[in-house]
Design a protein around this motif. Sequence first.
Motif, PDB file in Angstrom:
ATOM      1  N   ALA A   1       0.863  -1.191   0.000  1.00  0.00           N
ATOM      2  CA  ALA A   1       0.000   0.000   0.000  1.00  0.00           C
ATOM      3  C   ALA A   1       0.897   1.237   0.000  1.00  0.00           C
ATOM      4  CB  ALA A   1      -0.907  -0.001   1.230  1.00  0.00           C
ATOM      5  N   LEU A   2       0.714   2.078  -0.971  1.00  0.00           N
ATOM      6  CA  LEU A   2       1.552   3.260  -1.084  1.00  0.00           C
ATOM      7  C   LEU A   2       0.724   4.411  -1.656  1.00  0.00           C
ATOM      8  CD1 LEU A   2       3.957   2.641  -4.123  1.00  0.00           C
ATOM      9  CD2 LEU A   2       1.866   1.385  -3.712  1.00  0.00           C
ATOM     10  N   THR A   3       1.256   5.594  -1.537  1.00  0.00           N
ATOM     11  CA  THR A   3       0.585   6.759  -2.102  1.00  0.00           C
ATOM     12  C   THR A   3       1.298   7.137  -3.385  1.00  0.00           C
ATOM     13  OG1 THR A   3      -0.002   7.523   0.105  1.00  0.00           O
ATOM     14  CG2 THR A   3      -0.149   9.134  -1.662  1.00  0.00           C
ATOM     15  N   VAL A   4       0.561   7.184  -4.472  1.00  0.00           N
ATOM     16  CA  VAL A   4       1.153   7.511  -5.762  1.00  0.00           C
ATOM     17  C   VAL A   4       0.443   8.738  -6.328  1.00  0.00           C
ATOM     18  CG1 VAL A   4       1.644   6.704  -8.091  1.00  0.00           C
ATOM     19  CG2 VAL A   4       1.718   5.102  -6.178  1.00  0.00           C
ATOM     20  N   ASN A   5       1.217   9.772  -6.519  1.00  0.00           N
ATOM     21  CA  ASN A   5       0.666  11.027  -7.060  1.00  0.00           C
ATOM     22  C   ASN A   5      -0.558  11.489  -6.264  1.00  0.00           C
ATOM     23  OD1 ASN A   5       2.691  10.909  -8.965  1.00  0.00           O
ATOM     24  ND2 ASN A   5       1.401   9.896 -10.475  1.00  0.00           N
ATOM     25  N   GLY A   6      -0.462  11.324  -4.941  1.00  0.00           N
ATOM     26  CA  GLY A   6      -1.507  11.812  -4.048  1.00  0.00           C
ATOM     27  C   GLY A   6      -2.658  10.852  -3.815  1.00  0.00           C
ATOM     28  N   SER A   7      -2.670   9.719  -4.532  1.00  0.00           N
ATOM     29  CA  SER A   7      -3.761   8.753  -4.352  1.00  0.00           C
ATOM     30  C   SER A   7      -3.236   7.494  -3.671  1.00  0.00           C
ATOM     31  CB  SER A   7      -4.356   8.351  -5.704  1.00  0.00           C
ATOM     32  OG  SER A   7      -4.898   9.476  -6.345  1.00  0.00           O
ATOM     33  N   GLU A   8      -4.033   6.961  -2.765  1.00  0.00           N
ATOM     34  CA  GLU A   8      -3.642   5.712  -2.110  1.00  0.00           C
ATOM     35  C   GLU A   8      -3.864   4.559  -3.076  1.00  0.00           C
ATOM     36  OE1 GLU A   8      -5.476   5.350   1.726  1.00  0.00           O
ATOM     37  OE2 GLU A   8      -4.873   7.386   2.270  1.00  0.00           O
ATOM     38  N   ARG A   9      -2.838   3.732  -3.229  1.00  0.00           N
ATOM     39  CA  ARG A   9      -2.911   2.595  -4.136  1.00  0.00           C
ATOM     40  C   ARG A   9      -2.506   1.334  -3.398  1.00  0.00           C
ATOM     41  NH1 ARG A   9      -2.976   4.601  -9.623  1.00  0.00           N
ATOM     42  NH2 ARG A   9      -3.374   2.428 -10.141  1.00  0.00           N
ATOM     43  N   THR A  10      -3.157   0.254  -3.702  1.00  0.00           N
ATOM     44  CA  THR A  10      -2.773  -1.040  -3.146  1.00  0.00           C
ATOM     45  C   THR A  10      -2.561  -1.991  -4.312  1.00  0.00           C
ATOM     46  OG1 THR A  10      -4.099  -0.631  -1.174  1.00  0.00           O
ATOM     47  CG2 THR A  10      -3.455  -2.904  -1.588  1.00  0.00           C
ATOM     48  N   VAL A  11      -1.391  -2.622  -4.321  1.00  0.00           N
ATOM     49  CA  VAL A  11      -1.103  -3.564  -5.406  1.00  0.00           C
ATOM     50  C   VAL A  11      -0.614  -4.875  -4.796  1.00  0.00           C
ATOM     51  CG1 VAL A  11      -0.578  -1.856  -7.188  1.00  0.00           C
ATOM     52  CG2 VAL A  11       1.239  -2.598  -5.642  1.00  0.00           C
ATOM     53  N   ALA A  12      -0.850  -5.960  -5.508  1.00  0.00           N
ATOM     54  CA  ALA A  12      -0.355  -7.273  -5.099  1.00  0.00           C
ATOM     55  C   ALA A  12       0.733  -7.662  -6.089  1.00  0.00           C
ATOM     56  CB  ALA A  12      -1.485  -8.284  -5.100  1.00  0.00           C
ATOM     57  N   VAL A  13       1.959  -7.753  -5.604  1.00  0.00           N
ATOM     58  CA  VAL A  13       3.094  -7.973  -6.511  1.00  0.00           C
ATOM     59  C   VAL A  13       4.020  -9.046  -5.950  1.00  0.00           C
ATOM     60  CG1 VAL A  13       3.100  -5.619  -7.450  1.00  0.00           C
ATOM     61  CG2 VAL A  13       4.391  -6.120  -5.367  1.00  0.00           C
ATOM     62  N   PRO A  14       4.744  -9.734  -6.818  1.00  0.00           N
ATOM     63  CA  PRO A  14       5.788 -10.637  -6.334  1.00  0.00           C
ATOM     64  C   PRO A  14       6.866  -9.839  -5.595  1.00  0.00           C
ATOM     65  CG  PRO A  14       5.357 -10.972  -8.680  1.00  0.00           C
ATOM     66  CD  PRO A  14       4.652  -9.718  -8.284  1.00  0.00           C
ATOM     67  N   ALA A  15       7.567 -10.493  -4.690  1.00  0.00           N
ATOM     68  CA  ALA A  15       8.548  -9.790  -3.848  1.00  0.00           C
ATOM     69  C   ALA A  15       9.631  -9.102  -4.668  1.00  0.00           C
ATOM     70  CB  ALA A  15       9.176 -10.787  -2.881  1.00  0.00           C
ATOM     71  N   HIS A  16       9.934  -9.660  -5.849  1.00  0.00           N
ATOM     72  CA  HIS A  16      11.033  -9.092  -6.634  1.00  0.00           C
ATOM     73  C   HIS A  16      10.580  -8.011  -7.611  1.00  0.00           C
ATOM     74  CE1 HIS A  16       9.283 -12.372  -9.008  1.00  0.00           C
ATOM     75  NE2 HIS A  16       9.601 -11.642 -10.048  1.00  0.00           N
ATOM     76  N   ARG A  17       9.292  -7.679  -7.631  1.00  0.00           N
ATOM     77  CA  ARG A  17       8.806  -6.663  -8.580  1.00  0.00           C
ATOM     78  C   ARG A  17       9.372  -5.290  -8.204  1.00  0.00           C
ATOM     79  NH1 ARG A  17       4.224  -6.990 -11.592  1.00  0.00           N
ATOM     80  NH2 ARG A  17       5.152  -9.009 -11.934  1.00  0.00           N
ATOM     81  N   THR A  18       9.966  -4.614  -9.160  1.00  0.00           N
ATOM     82  CA  THR A  18      10.512  -3.288  -8.862  1.00  0.00           C
ATOM     83  C   THR A  18       9.384  -2.255  -8.803  1.00  0.00           C
ATOM     84  OG1 THR A  18      10.837  -2.671 -11.170  1.00  0.00           O
ATOM     85  CG2 THR A  18      12.676  -3.824 -10.061  1.00  0.00           C
ATOM     86  N   LEU A  19       9.705  -1.164  -8.159  1.00  0.00           N
ATOM     87  CA  LEU A  19       8.744  -0.058  -8.123  1.00  0.00           C
ATOM     88  C   LEU A  19       8.449   0.406  -9.545  1.00  0.00           C
ATOM     89  CD1 LEU A  19       7.090   2.096  -6.624  1.00  0.00           C
ATOM     90  CD2 LEU A  19       9.205   3.443  -6.410  1.00  0.00           C
ATOM     91  N   LEU A  20       9.490   0.454 -10.383  1.00  0.00           N
ATOM     92  CA  LEU A  20       9.287   0.889 -11.771  1.00  0.00           C
ATOM     93  C   LEU A  20       8.285  -0.011 -12.487  1.00  0.00           C
ATOM     94  CD1 LEU A  20       9.993   2.638 -14.215  1.00  0.00           C
ATOM     95  CD2 LEU A  20      11.903   1.079 -14.664  1.00  0.00           C
ATOM     96  N   ASP A  21       8.477  -1.314 -12.383  1.00  0.00           N
ATOM     97  CA  ASP A  21       7.561  -2.228 -13.067  1.00  0.00           C
ATOM     98  C   ASP A  21       6.150  -2.132 -12.488  1.00  0.00           C
ATOM     99  OD1 ASP A  21       9.518  -3.060 -14.758  1.00  0.00           O
ATOM    100  OD2 ASP A  21       9.976  -4.916 -13.692  1.00  0.00           O
TER     101      ASP A  21
END
Length: 165
Positions: free
Chosen positions: A13-33
């Motif tokens: 769960a992170l804030t991206v461009n002022g909006s709260e976002r929740t994503v489900a990602v593999p542990a090795h997924r980069t922030l860029l991807d």
Amino acid sequence: MSAGGLHDLQTVALTVNGSERTVAVPAHRTLLDALRDEMGLTGSKTCCAEGECGACTVLLDGRAVNACLVLCAEADGHEVTTVEGLSERGLTDLQEEFLNAGAVQCGFCIPGQVVSAEYLLRGNPSPSEEQIREALSGNLCRCAGYQRIVRAVQATAARRRGDRG
Ligand code: FES
Ligand code: FES
């Protein structure tokens, strides 16, 4: 599901461009991807994917970082600003000055250049040419438009200081 858990999904769960976002990602997924593939924010570019070119530069808690070197999980609870976030209300003065200076050639490096330059100007409203070059030294431009990029940053600094109308 693999025993090692490499492909297990983590909830971030992170804030991206002022909006709260929740994503489900593999542990090795980069922030860029995660920004590009999970959130559809393709302004940050993938190029070297190893911290050498700066095409993927974003602000993480206000600091410029290479998003290809940050795991998405490391951004959990943090605030990310991408080039899209900087220009939510249209082109910024900095982006306008990039255009005015003719600094945009193929354009591939420009989002990263803009984020790095914005980071510089927020901390230093009157950077010297040397400071601008140093701040952008991690942002490579294959079109070698460095002189025009420096001029664009100088023009933005002057504009923000009110040196010209
Ligand atoms: S893609 Fe991240 S530094 Fe090159
Ligand atoms: S404008 Fe082409 S890489 Fe910079």
